[in-house]
Design an enzyme around this catalytic site. Sequence first.
Site, PDB file in Angstrom:
ATOM      1  CE  LYS A 124      -0.560  -0.433   5.016  1.00  0.00           C
ATOM      2  NZ  LYS A 124      -1.208  -0.865   6.221  1.00  0.00           N
TER       3      LYS A 124
ATOM      4  NE  ARG B  11      -7.293   0.335  10.379  1.00  0.00           N
ATOM      5  CZ  ARG B  11      -5.956  -0.043  10.172  1.00  0.00           C
ATOM      6  NH1 ARG B  11      -5.241   1.016  10.151  1.00  0.00           N
ATOM      7  NH2 ARG B  11      -5.583  -1.167   9.724  1.00  0.00           N
TER       8      ARG B  11
ATOM      9  CG  HIS C  39      -4.726  -4.658  11.862  1.00  0.00           C
ATOM     10  ND1 HIS C  39      -3.321  -5.095  11.229  1.00  0.00           N
ATOM     11  CD2 HIS C  39      -4.271  -3.133  12.006  1.00  0.00           C
ATOM     12  CE1 HIS C  39      -2.476  -4.274  11.018  1.00  0.00           C
ATOM     13  NE2 HIS C  39      -2.962  -2.963  11.312  1.00  0.00           N
TER      14      HIS C  39
ATOM     15  NE  ARG D  53      -3.301  -7.839   7.730  1.00  0.00           N
ATOM     16  CZ  ARG D  53      -4.104  -8.388   8.775  1.00  0.00           C
ATOM     17  NH1 ARG D  53      -4.763  -9.507   8.467  1.00  0.00           N
ATOM     18  NH2 ARG D  53      -4.021  -7.739   9.756  1.00  0.00           N
TER      19      ARG D  53
ATOM     20  CE1 TYR E 284      11.633  32.412   2.016  1.00  0.00           C
ATOM     21  CE2 TYR E 284      11.869  29.683   1.864  1.00  0.00           C
ATOM     22  CZ  TYR E 284      11.607  30.972   1.166  1.00  0.00           C
ATOM     23  OH  TYR E 284      11.340  30.896  -0.293  1.00  0.00           O
TER      24      TYR E 284
ATOM     25  CB  CYS F 222      13.701  26.242   1.384  1.00  0.00           C
ATOM     26  SG  CYS F 222      14.832  27.338   1.874  1.00  0.00           S
ATOM     27  CG  MET F 223       8.249  23.597  -1.705  1.00  0.00           C
ATOM     28  SD  MET F 223       7.196  24.456  -2.937  1.00  0.00           S
ATOM     29  CE  MET F 223       6.263  25.469  -1.885  1.00  0.00           C
ATOM     30  CG  ASP F 224      11.315  23.662  -4.376  1.00  0.00           C
ATOM     31  OD1 ASP F 224      10.322  23.027  -4.312  1.00  0.00           O
ATOM     32  OD2 ASP F 224      11.180  24.913  -4.129  1.00  0.00           O
TER      33      ASP F 224
END
Length: 372
Positions: free
Chosen positions: A40, A139, A169, A222, A267, A313-315
């Site tokens: 998953k 759940r 589970h 699993r 920043y 930062c973002m990048d």
Amino acid sequence: MVVGTHRNAQILISKSALYHNISNEKKRLKNNEYLFMVVKANGYGHGAVAVAHEAKKAGADGFCVAILDEALQLRDAGFDEPILVLGITDVKHASLMAERNISATVSSIDWLRAADEQLAQKNLPKLNVHVGLDTGMGRIGFQDKDSLKEAVDFLNQSDNLNFEGIFTHFSTADTHNVKYFDLQVERFNDLISVIDTLPKYVHVSNSATSLWHSEFNCNMIRFGVAGYGLNPSGGELNLPYELKPALSLTTEVVYCKKIDAGRSVGYGATYTSKEPEWIATVPVGYADGIVRALQGFSLLVNGKFCPIVGRVCMDQLMIKLDEPVKPGTKVTIVGQDGKEKITLQDIASYCDTIHYEVACLLTDRLPRIVVE
Ligand SMILES: *Cc1c(COP(=O)(O)O)cnc(C)c1O
């Protein structure tokens, strides 16, 4: 998100590590026990299709996913093994699931009735159903014997549904204290006592259960996070065999400069140098899943730890070095460099979370490259 195939940052996935982990677990299982590899969330961020290929080679008998689209991805990639969707799928997709031979997790009689009615109108193979039992996870799943019995009776008389599996589970299979685990086992045994003929697959084990409580495996596990080489307990419980982490993450310095004392970085100007310092810029950021909480965490350059200074930062992010390096110098975020290494668990501990989350947060912008 576009995949950054032209950037100098990548996730490397080791086939041999996946093979090692999954084949070792398979060897520990009894002959009648099936191993379904859980892929998953894009294989816990590792790349579902690549992981599924290696898992199959290592002896996996089937796959588990969280949502229908993840199952379809595997079918489209040519896998014909059993695939179980662990979450609840909207019943309007029952026909599609039957058509593509994808097994559904079911938690209510209403779902079964609606699916049966839908399928009766079409000439499709039977839909395989795994009945979920809530023994304490809170759940999904049936909680009481009466509603379970009603569902199983309905399944057994249906021409359109096949009672393929039953499962629960555990919420605490990964800690020393087994009190709640034992309670869940007791509830599971009590619930299934109402079923005359058990289905093909009876399963309760995630990685932690199979590693530390394998006597409860029933006939299928699993297997998730441990297949990727990560200890489900973090570090609380010792592993019965060595797990090899399959994921590493490397990038390279794109820019390196000396800053004077009193200059700020990033920043908010949250970091200010006390003396002249070498600062390198690394081209990854929170848009890649290198979260802002990693400010202050150290990455590896030439086998030495170098702290992230200023905000991520973002990048991009900046690290402090002892000495200048050339652009193109390797930076290890996860993995081994010389004598030192950084694990997903190290990152998780630093951010006060679990390695599962760290791996899942690595975004598609980082290409996944499969290596030996
Ligand atoms: C994710 C999941 C697993 C796998 O858990 P791991 O801890 O990664 O082994 C097993 N069963 C269910 C129902 C799950 O949701």
